[in-house]
Design a protein around this motif. Structure first.
Motif, PDB file in Angstrom:
ATOM      1  N   CYS A   2       0.863  -1.190   0.000  1.00  0.00           N
ATOM      2  CA  CYS A   2       0.000   0.000   0.000  1.00  0.00           C
ATOM      3  C   CYS A   2       0.899   1.240   0.000  1.00  0.00           C
ATOM      4  CB  CYS A   2      -0.892  -0.036   1.247  1.00  0.00           C
ATOM      5  SG  CYS A   2      -1.689   1.524   1.666  1.00  0.00           S
ATOM      6  N   LEU A  53       0.116   4.410   0.106  1.00  0.00           N
ATOM      7  CA  LEU A  53      -0.273   5.390   1.133  1.00  0.00           C
ATOM      8  C   LEU A  53       0.246   4.979   2.509  1.00  0.00           C
ATOM      9  CD1 LEU A  53      -3.971   6.243   0.142  1.00  0.00           C
ATOM     10  CD2 LEU A  53      -1.932   7.656  -0.196  1.00  0.00           C
ATOM     11  N   CYS A  54       0.273   3.662   2.753  1.00  0.00           N
ATOM     12  CA  CYS A  54       0.790   3.155   4.031  1.00  0.00           C
ATOM     13  C   CYS A  54       2.283   3.449   4.160  1.00  0.00           C
ATOM     14  CB  CYS A  54       0.534   1.659   4.154  1.00  0.00           C
ATOM     15  SG  CYS A  54      -1.215   1.198   4.121  1.00  0.00           S
ATOM     16  N   TYR A 110     -12.061  -1.382   8.760  1.00  0.00           N
ATOM     17  CA  TYR A 110     -10.976  -0.499   8.336  1.00  0.00           C
ATOM     18  C   TYR A 110     -10.411  -0.745   6.941  1.00  0.00           C
ATOM     19  CZ  TYR A 110     -10.974   0.690  13.279  1.00  0.00           C
ATOM     20  OH  TYR A 110     -11.346   1.099  14.528  1.00  0.00           O
ATOM     21  N   ASP A 126     -11.168  -0.219   3.903  1.00  0.00           N
ATOM     22  CA  ASP A 126     -11.244   0.843   2.900  1.00  0.00           C
ATOM     23  C   ASP A 126     -10.705   2.179   3.398  1.00  0.00           C
ATOM     24  OD1 ASP A 126     -13.316   1.268   4.700  1.00  0.00           O
ATOM     25  OD2 ASP A 126     -14.742   1.913   3.160  1.00  0.00           O
ATOM     26  N   LYS A 127     -10.078   2.172   4.580  1.00  0.00           N
ATOM     27  CA  LYS A 127      -9.564   3.405   5.168  1.00  0.00           C
ATOM     28  C   LYS A 127      -8.047   3.398   5.350  1.00  0.00           C
ATOM     29  CE  LYS A 127     -13.828   4.010   7.819  1.00  0.00           C
ATOM     30  NZ  LYS A 127     -14.501   2.783   7.393  1.00  0.00           N
ATOM     31  N   VAL A 147      -4.738   3.512   8.590  1.00  0.00           N
ATOM     32  CA  VAL A 147      -5.494   4.100   9.692  1.00  0.00           C
ATOM     33  C   VAL A 147      -4.512   4.307  10.840  1.00  0.00           C
ATOM     34  CG1 VAL A 147      -7.480   3.886  11.224  1.00  0.00           C
ATOM     35  CG2 VAL A 147      -7.539   2.794   8.972  1.00  0.00           C
ATOM     36  N   ASP A 152      -6.507   9.299  12.383  1.00  0.00           N
ATOM     37  CA  ASP A 152      -6.608   9.679  10.980  1.00  0.00           C
ATOM     38  C   ASP A 152      -6.717   8.443  10.115  1.00  0.00           C
ATOM     39  OD1 ASP A 152      -6.692  12.352  10.142  1.00  0.00           O
ATOM     40  OD2 ASP A 152      -4.583  12.674  10.618  1.00  0.00           O
ATOM     41  N   PHE A 153      -7.121   8.641   8.866  1.00  0.00           N
ATOM     42  CA  PHE A 153      -7.067   7.568   7.886  1.00  0.00           C
ATOM     43  C   PHE A 153      -6.703   8.146   6.536  1.00  0.00           C
ATOM     44  CE2 PHE A 153     -11.466   8.853   8.447  1.00  0.00           C
ATOM     45  CZ  PHE A 153     -11.934   9.038   7.148  1.00  0.00           C
ATOM     46  N   TRP A 154      -6.220   7.301   5.648  1.00  0.00           N
ATOM     47  CA  TRP A 154      -5.729   7.584   4.294  1.00  0.00           C
ATOM     48  C   TRP A 154      -4.414   8.351   4.273  1.00  0.00           C
ATOM     49  CZ3 TRP A 154     -11.196   9.376   2.780  1.00  0.00           C
ATOM     50  CH2 TRP A 154     -11.985   8.255   2.519  1.00  0.00           C
ATOM     51  N   ARG A 155      -4.290   9.432   4.984  1.00  0.00           N
ATOM     52  CA  ARG A 155      -3.044  10.210   4.982  1.00  0.00           C
ATOM     53  C   ARG A 155      -2.722  10.661   6.406  1.00  0.00           C
ATOM     54  NH1 ARG A 155      -1.721  10.390  -0.160  1.00  0.00           N
ATOM     55  NH2 ARG A 155      -3.277  10.865  -1.732  1.00  0.00           N
TER      56      ARG A 155
END
Length: 88
Positions: free
Chosen positions: A21, A23-24, A58, A60-61, A64, A73-76
């Protein structure tokens, strides 16, 4: 989900994510920089290693982020927002 999962309290900052991921990966770098700066512990939890209810909550987020056991927070991850949550 009304109650935070046990894994969310493994460290001061916990990131729920997944291998591959992008973003992760970005979030983990930001978490590392801020956590090191303020002296906070951090842990990474793989989405595939949590129970089905948490995956459903979680998936789709991700990523997290949890601070002190609470969803932050989630995504960023924004450095200034995380730093503020950690009191830095």
């Amino acid at each position: 989900m009304s109650e935070m999962p046990e894994w969310a309290g493994r460290a001061r900052v916990v990131m729920l994510g997944r291998s591959g991921c992008h973003l992760c990966e970005d979030a983990w770098r930001t978490i590392g920089a801020v956590a090191d700066e303020v002296g906070a512990s951090r842990a990474e939890v793989d989405l595939d290693g949590v129970d089905e209810a948490d995956r459903e909550e979680y998936w789709d987020k991700i990523p997290v982020t949890f601070v002190d056991g609470r969803r932050h927070d989630f995504w960023r991850v924004r450095e200034d927002r995380l730093r503020s949550a950690l009191g830095g």
